[in-house]
Write an enzyme that holds these catalytic residues in place. Structure first.
Site, short mmCIF file in Angstrom:
data_model
loop_
_atom_site.label_atom_id
_atom_site.label_comp_id
_atom_site.label_asym_id
_atom_site.label_seq_id
_atom_site.Cartn_x
_atom_site.Cartn_y
_atom_site.Cartn_z
N THR A 60 31.15 67.58 72.09
CA THR A 60 32.39 66.85 71.79
C THR A 60 32.87 66.08 73.02
OG1 THR A 60 34.77 67.21 71.43
CG2 THR A 60 33.55 69.06 72.30
N ASP A 61 33.57 64.98 72.76
CA ASP A 61 34.16 64.23 73.88
C ASP A 61 35.26 65.04 74.58
OD1 ASP A 61 36.06 64.11 71.85
OD2 ASP A 61 36.33 61.93 71.93
N GLU A 62 35.72 66.12 73.92
CA GLU A 62 36.83 66.89 74.52
C GLU A 62 36.41 67.60 75.80
OE1 GLU A 62 39.52 69.02 71.95
OE2 GLU A 62 38.94 67.80 70.25
N TYR A 88 39.20 75.80 73.21
CA TYR A 88 38.11 75.18 72.44
C TYR A 88 37.22 74.31 73.32
CZ TYR A 88 35.75 71.53 69.84
OH TYR A 88 34.81 70.65 69.42
N LYS A 92 33.21 74.69 74.51
CA LYS A 92 32.17 73.69 74.24
C LYS A 92 31.52 73.22 75.55
CE LYS A 92 31.04 72.05 70.80
NZ LYS A 92 29.94 72.49 69.90
P1 TYD Z 1 42.77 67.37 65.08
O1 TYD Z 1 42.34 66.86 63.76
O2 TYD Z 1 43.16 68.82 65.19
O3 TYD Z 1 41.60 67.01 66.11
P2 TYD Z 1 41.59 67.11 67.75
O4 TYD Z 1 42.71 67.96 68.21
O5 TYD Z 1 40.26 67.74 68.00
O6 TYD Z 1 41.67 65.71 68.23
O7 TYD Z 1 44.02 66.52 65.59
C1 TYD Z 1 43.95 65.14 65.77
C2 TYD Z 1 45.27 64.69 66.36
O8 TYD Z 1 46.31 64.89 65.40
C3 TYD Z 1 45.68 65.50 67.60
O9 TYD Z 1 46.31 64.62 68.53
C4 TYD Z 1 46.69 66.50 67.07
C5 TYD Z 1 47.34 65.75 65.91
N1 TYD Z 1 47.80 66.61 64.78
C6 TYD Z 1 49.13 66.49 64.30
O10 TYD Z 1 49.92 65.67 64.80
N2 TYD Z 1 49.50 67.29 63.25
C7 TYD Z 1 48.67 68.19 62.67
O11 TYD Z 1 49.11 68.92 61.74
C8 TYD Z 1 47.33 68.30 63.16
C9 TYD Z 1 46.35 69.27 62.54
C10 TYD Z 1 46.93 67.48 64.21
#
Ligand code: TYD
Length: 274
Positions: A60-62, A88, A92
């Site tokens: 992942t890019d994270e 997380y 990774k």
């Molecule tokens: P997510 O889909 O959990 O992926 P990641 O954290 O791996 O990028 O979240 C994408 C973005 O959306 C992240 O900035 C967190 C935000 N988010 C919300 O604002 N509300 C939510 O309910 C969720 C699940 C994520």
């Protein structure tokens, strides 16, 4: 794994398996260490024992941490230092280091891909896009973390799969490839778009307490995979998101079953008092 490898004699192993939700990792880090680090070690050891033509790690890019919002000129390259934020992403990054160590120490033929946020069919409803689609369809509040200004770089899942396929077939052993399609969006833009496509009012949008340690911006520089392997994303975001919404409308049974069970406890825990 012994049984599986003895029965199937795999020549290529692609590790797609992971605990992948940042919010869950904040609640229960250990689960992520077990699945993402020890799970990877288990697969790597089985590959050593039974022999393998290629082990590919879906990362992942994270692992690169985040980028500031006011520096749109900055992108993650394969040489950006690992600098993780959440349990997380730390799990990774640990797995990536282990994969590279098995290459150097045991000569295991490995490759790694680090992709930006995926979206598309079968996306588990805990993630931003499917969660917002499911909630909007039920006229439930759409919980946007903080101010909704965090930026993610979205890629249609099939484009990611094509990149993995290409790396397995043509990539160089021991190398890392970043995968992303220069498609940055603020979270709030995505949520508004979902409201628009589903004909739901933006008044459903509810700003809730921010995620702890919330990464600001992810943005991939895909130059290496483009130059070396000729990969380019094929699905434009506007088409991909429409296809995704259509899929969720046509496959309600799949996700409604998921969100009707144990998931309700998760939802209450995460969003109940937010
Ligand atoms: P997510 O889909 O959990 O992926 P990641 O954290 O791996 O990028 O979240 C994408 C973005 O959306 C992240 O900035 C967190 C935000 N988010 C919300 O604002 N509300 C939510 O309910 C969720 C699940 C994520």
């Amino acid at each position: 794994m012994d049984k599986l490898y003895e029965e199937e004699h795999p020549d290529i192993v692609v590790n797609f398996a992971a605990e992948s939700h940042v919010d869950r990792s904040i609640e229960d880090p250990e689960l992520f260490l077990r699945t993402n680090i020890l799970g990877t070690a288990t697969l790597l050891d089985a590959c050593r024992k039974y022999g393998i033509k290629r082990y590919h790690q879906v990362s992942t890019d994270e692992v690169y941490g985040d980028l500031p919002l006011d520096r749109p000129d900055l992108f993650f390259t394969e040489t950006t230092p690992l600098h993780t934020s959440s349990p997380y992403s730390s799990s990774k990054a640990s797995a990536d280091l282990l994969v590279l160590a098995y290459h150097r120490t045991y000569g295991l033929p490995v490759t790694i891909s680090r992709c930006s946020n995926n979206y598309g069919p079968y996306h588990f409803p805990e993630k931003l896009i499917p969660l917002m689609i499911a909630n909007a369809l039920a006229d439930k509040p759409l919980p946007v973390y903080g101010e909704g200004k965090n930026v993610r770089d979205w890629l249609y899942v099939e484009d990611h799969c094509k990149a993995i396929d290409l790396i397995i077939r043509k990539g160089t052993v021991g190398e890392v490839y970043n995968v992303g399609g220069h498609n940055e969006k603020q979270n709030i833009e995505i949520v508004r778009l979902i409201c628009k496509e589903l004909g739901k009012p933006e008044s459903l949008i509810t700003y809730v307490t921010d995620r702890k340690g919330h990464d600001l911006r992810y943005a991939i520089d895909p130059t290496k995979i483009h130059n070396e392997l000729g990969w380019l994303p094929e699905t434009k975001f506007d088409d991909g998101i429409r296809k995704t919404i259509k899929w969720y409308l046509e496959n309600r049974k799949w996700w409604e079953t998921i969100i009707s069970g144990e998931y309700q406890n998760y939802y209450e825990k995460m969003y109940g008092n937010r």
